[in-house]
Scaffold this motif. Structure first.
Motif, PDB file in Angstrom:
ATOM      1  N   THR A 119      25.822  23.780  11.872  1.00  0.00           N
ATOM      2  CA  THR A 119      26.861  24.808  12.040  1.00  0.00           C
ATOM      3  C   THR A 119      27.279  25.430  10.711  1.00  0.00           C
ATOM      4  O   THR A 119      28.332  26.055  10.625  1.00  0.00           O
ATOM      5  CB  THR A 119      28.112  24.299  12.789  1.00  0.00           C
ATOM      6  OG1 THR A 119      28.873  23.432  11.957  1.00  0.00           O
ATOM      7  CG2 THR A 119      27.731  23.596  14.084  1.00  0.00           C
ATOM      8  N   GLY A 120      26.461  25.249   9.669  1.00  0.00           N
ATOM      9  CA  GLY A 120      26.731  25.941   8.414  1.00  0.00           C
ATOM     10  C   GLY A 120      26.369  27.414   8.512  1.00  0.00           C
ATOM     11  O   GLY A 120      26.882  28.240   7.756  1.00  0.00           O
ATOM     12  N   LEU A 145      25.015  22.420  20.868  1.00  0.00           N
ATOM     13  CA  LEU A 145      24.922  21.186  20.092  1.00  0.00           C
ATOM     14  C   LEU A 145      25.837  20.144  20.712  1.00  0.00           C
ATOM     15  O   LEU A 145      27.039  20.374  20.855  1.00  0.00           O
ATOM     16  CB  LEU A 145      25.347  21.431  18.638  1.00  0.00           C
ATOM     17  CG  LEU A 145      24.554  22.472  17.847  1.00  0.00           C
ATOM     18  CD1 LEU A 145      25.263  22.768  16.521  1.00  0.00           C
ATOM     19  CD2 LEU A 145      23.136  21.968  17.582  1.00  0.00           C
ATOM     20  N   LEU A 146      25.271  19.004  21.103  1.00  0.00           N
ATOM     21  CA  LEU A 146      26.064  17.904  21.650  1.00  0.00           C
ATOM     22  C   LEU A 146      26.968  18.385  22.790  1.00  0.00           C
ATOM     23  O   LEU A 146      28.121  17.959  22.915  1.00  0.00           O
ATOM     24  CB  LEU A 146      26.893  17.241  20.535  1.00  0.00           C
ATOM     25  CG  LEU A 146      26.092  16.720  19.337  1.00  0.00           C
ATOM     26  CD1 LEU A 146      27.034  16.180  18.260  1.00  0.00           C
ATOM     27  CD2 LEU A 146      25.111  15.635  19.758  1.00  0.00           C
ATOM     28  N   GLY A 151      39.636  24.240  15.155  1.00  0.00           N
ATOM     29  CA  GLY A 151      39.855  22.808  15.325  1.00  0.00           C
ATOM     30  C   GLY A 151      38.728  22.131  16.077  1.00  0.00           C
ATOM     31  O   GLY A 151      38.270  21.046  15.695  1.00  0.00           O
ATOM     32  N   ALA A 152      38.250  22.774  17.140  1.00  0.00           N
ATOM     33  CA  ALA A 152      37.158  22.207  17.930  1.00  0.00           C
ATOM     34  C   ALA A 152      35.855  22.221  17.145  1.00  0.00           C
ATOM     35  O   ALA A 152      35.043  21.297  17.247  1.00  0.00           O
ATOM     36  CB  ALA A 152      37.000  22.978  19.233  1.00  0.00           C
ATOM     37  N   LEU A 153      35.644  23.263  16.336  1.00  0.00           N
ATOM     38  CA  LEU A 153      34.439  23.332  15.510  1.00  0.00           C
ATOM     39  C   LEU A 153      34.448  22.229  14.451  1.00  0.00           C
ATOM     40  O   LEU A 153      33.413  21.599  14.180  1.00  0.00           O
ATOM     41  CB  LEU A 153      34.332  24.706  14.854  1.00  0.00           C
ATOM     42  CG  LEU A 153      33.083  24.957  13.998  1.00  0.00           C
ATOM     43  CD1 LEU A 153      31.813  24.801  14.838  1.00  0.00           C
ATOM     44  CD2 LEU A 153      33.142  26.356  13.365  1.00  0.00           C
ATOM     45  N   LYS A 154      35.620  21.967  13.868  1.00  0.00           N
ATOM     46  CA  LYS A 154      35.740  20.888  12.893  1.00  0.00           C
ATOM     47  C   LYS A 154      35.408  19.541  13.533  1.00  0.00           C
ATOM     48  O   LYS A 154      34.721  18.706  12.934  1.00  0.00           O
ATOM     49  CB  LYS A 154      37.161  20.859  12.317  1.00  0.00           C
ATOM     50  CG  LYS A 154      37.377  19.735  11.301  1.00  0.00           C
ATOM     51  CD  LYS A 154      38.816  19.730  10.796  1.00  0.00           C
ATOM     52  CE  LYS A 154      39.048  18.565   9.840  1.00  0.00           C
ATOM     53  NZ  LYS A 154      40.462  18.512   9.370  1.00  0.00           N
ATOM     54  N   HIS A 155      35.876  19.336  14.759  1.00  0.00           N
ATOM     55  CA  HIS A 155      35.587  18.082  15.459  1.00  0.00           C
ATOM     56  C   HIS A 155      34.086  17.960  15.725  1.00  0.00           C
ATOM     57  O   HIS A 155      33.503  16.876  15.562  1.00  0.00           O
ATOM     58  CB  HIS A 155      36.361  18.021  16.766  1.00  0.00           C
ATOM     59  CG  HIS A 155      36.041  16.804  17.590  1.00  0.00           C
ATOM     60  ND1 HIS A 155      36.391  15.520  17.202  1.00  0.00           N
ATOM     61  CD2 HIS A 155      35.374  16.663  18.777  1.00  0.00           C
ATOM     62  CE1 HIS A 155      35.962  14.652  18.109  1.00  0.00           C
ATOM     63  NE2 HIS A 155      35.343  15.320  19.065  1.00  0.00           N
ATOM     64  N   LEU A 156      33.450  19.052  16.141  1.00  0.00           N
ATOM     65  CA  LEU A 156      32.004  19.020  16.379  1.00  0.00           C
ATOM     66  C   LEU A 156      31.260  18.669  15.093  1.00  0.00           C
ATOM     67  O   LEU A 156      30.327  17.850  15.104  1.00  0.00           O
ATOM     68  CB  LEU A 156      31.535  20.376  16.908  1.00  0.00           C
ATOM     69  CG  LEU A 156      30.022  20.543  17.087  1.00  0.00           C
ATOM     70  CD1 LEU A 156      29.475  19.541  18.092  1.00  0.00           C
ATOM     71  CD2 LEU A 156      29.692  21.978  17.509  1.00  0.00           C
ATOM     72  N   ARG A 157      31.681  19.264  13.981  1.00  0.00           N
ATOM     73  CA  ARG A 157      31.012  18.992  12.699  1.00  0.00           C
ATOM     74  C   ARG A 157      31.157  17.537  12.284  1.00  0.00           C
ATOM     75  O   ARG A 157      30.281  16.982  11.616  1.00  0.00           O
ATOM     76  CB  ARG A 157      31.578  19.920  11.621  1.00  0.00           C
ATOM     77  CG  ARG A 157      31.097  21.345  11.747  1.00  0.00           C
ATOM     78  CD  ARG A 157      31.827  22.291  10.819  1.00  0.00           C
ATOM     79  NE  ARG A 157      31.234  23.623  10.840  1.00  0.00           N
ATOM     80  CZ  ARG A 157      31.831  24.716  10.392  1.00  0.00           C
ATOM     81  NH1 ARG A 157      33.067  24.643   9.868  1.00  0.00           N
ATOM     82  NH2 ARG A 157      31.207  25.889  10.445  1.00  0.00           N
ATOM     83  N   SER A 158      32.243  16.887  12.702  1.00  0.00           N
ATOM     84  CA  SER A 158      32.427  15.472  12.349  1.00  0.00           C
ATOM     85  C   SER A 158      31.452  14.578  13.099  1.00  0.00           C
ATOM     86  O   SER A 158      31.248  13.425  12.718  1.00  0.00           O
ATOM     87  CB  SER A 158      33.872  15.042  12.660  1.00  0.00           C
ATOM     88  OG  SER A 158      34.088  14.918  14.058  1.00  0.00           O
ATOM     89  N   ARG A 159      30.816  15.121  14.138  1.00  0.00           N
ATOM     90  CA  ARG A 159      29.831  14.369  14.923  1.00  0.00           C
ATOM     91  C   ARG A 159      28.407  14.614  14.440  1.00  0.00           C
ATOM     92  O   ARG A 159      27.458  14.032  14.957  1.00  0.00           O
ATOM     93  CB  ARG A 159      29.945  14.754  16.402  1.00  0.00           C
ATOM     94  CG  ARG A 159      31.321  14.500  17.002  1.00  0.00           C
ATOM     95  CD  ARG A 159      31.488  15.214  18.339  1.00  0.00           C
ATOM     96  NE  ARG A 159      30.536  14.735  19.344  1.00  0.00           N
ATOM     97  CZ  ARG A 159      30.266  15.393  20.468  1.00  0.00           C
ATOM     98  NH1 ARG A 159      30.869  16.553  20.723  1.00  0.00           N
ATOM     99  NH2 ARG A 159      29.395  14.898  21.330  1.00  0.00           N
ATOM    100  N   ILE A 160      28.270  15.495  13.451  1.00  0.00           N
ATOM    101  CA  ILE A 160      26.949  15.872  12.933  1.00  0.00           C
ATOM    102  C   ILE A 160      26.851  15.450  11.472  1.00  0.00           C
ATOM    103  O   ILE A 160      27.731  15.761  10.668  1.00  0.00           O
ATOM    104  CB  ILE A 160      26.729  17.389  13.056  1.00  0.00           C
ATOM    105  CG1 ILE A 160      26.824  17.830  14.519  1.00  0.00           C
ATOM    106  CG2 ILE A 160      25.381  17.791  12.468  1.00  0.00           C
ATOM    107  CD1 ILE A 160      26.833  19.340  14.707  1.00  0.00           C
ATOM    108  N   GLY A 161      25.796  14.744  11.128  1.00  0.00           N
ATOM    109  CA  GLY A 161      25.586  14.312   9.748  1.00  0.00           C
ATOM    110  C   GLY A 161      24.419  15.055   9.128  1.00  0.00           C
ATOM    111  O   GLY A 161      23.362  15.188   9.746  1.00  0.00           O
TER     112      GLY A 161
END
Length: 274
Positions: A51-52, A62-63, A73-83
């Motif tokens: 999501t960069g 994605l997921l 806020g929801a995008l930030k949460h999604l990014r926390s699930r992606i490494g």
């Protein structure tokens, strides 16, 4: 739900088309290698999945989430699930290894805890457990500028392991390692992904390593999907056409020797061999 792309394209601000018409589905828990010459779009695709970057056309999921439709806020949460494992991890030179690895969970912690963790390690045992499989436990309190390039790459891997991401994206994760260490590290990364049922997508220049360690291999050429096969079905002719006229010597001549021992995974992957 893993990853799904439907007609995805990405055009850079200057007008350069980096990705065109990608139709791709990666199921949860799959382990996939992306190969292709420099400029084929491998890193761009990973940045899109992280999501960069956002697609300029098509639909990306994605997921189970559509990132283009999410609020901040929801995008930030999604990014926390992606490494994301970088080829050159963005680690501050004076930062301690323990702090660098712990940063993997900053997106999951409250702001006070995240700020405190930058000053004082909050989970030394957990960080050490992430470093141990990569033979870096003894470097826990070393500064990043005291490590070699290969060690820095392994710290970047440890950070994503500590993050416990559901989707792990690796951009040339072993480029700075010697062949033996690269082989060991990819074997470990695949083992841990399978053990944790994590979706793993890695871009690699070393075709022999892609065929040896990943059940499914995707070939990108000039931003388009060139082939999508179980590793055991990647033929020398497919590789020759993938790298045709690129003048590259990074593809080993005996790459196919690694393919015969790799087990094909899903029926879906077998049907998509182009």
């Amino acid at each position: 739900m893993g990853v799904a792309l439907q007609g995805v394209g990405l055009i850079h601000p200057g007008g350069l088309a980096a990705l065109e018409g990608l139709d791709l589905r990666i199921e949860a828990g799959e382990r996939v290698a992306i190969i292709g010459s420099s400029g084929a779009g491998k890193t761009t695709l990973l940045r899109l999945l992280a999501t960069g970057l956002m697609p300029t056309s098509g639909q990306l999921t994605l997921l189970g989430e559509a990132p283009t439709e999410l609020r901040a806020g929801a995008l930030k949460h999604l990014r926390s699930r992606i490494g994301l494992i970088h080829q050159s991890p963005p680690l501050p030179p004076r930062q301690r290894v323990v702090t660098a690895v712990q940063a993997g969970r900053l997106g999951q912690w409250s702001l006070p805890r995240a700020l405190l963790s930058l000053c004082y390690p909050l989970d030394i045992d957990g960080v050490e457990q992430a470093l141990a499989p990569l033979d870096l436990a003894e470097k826990l309190f070393n500064r990043c500028d005291q490590l070699s390039g290969g060690q820095l790459q392994r710290v970047g891997i440890a950070r994503v392991l500590y993050q416990r991401a559901e989707l792990v994206l690796a951009d040339e994760p072993v480029a700075a390692m010697d062949p033996i260490l690269a082989d060991h590290t990819l074997a470990l990364l695949n083992h841990l992904a399978a053990q944790r049922q994590v979706t793993l997508v890695a871009s690699l220049h070393a075709v022999d390593l892609a065929l040896k360690h990943f059940p499914r291999v995707i070939g990108l050429r000039k931003g388009r999907l060139h082939f999508d096969c179980p590793a055991a079905q990647v033929t020398q002719s497919l590789l020759d056409s993938l790298y045709a006229n690129d003048g590259l010597d990074s593809r080993p001549s005996d790459a196919m020797g690694s393919a015969i021992d790799v087990e094909a995974t899903t029926p879906w992957a077998a049907q998509q061999c182009l």
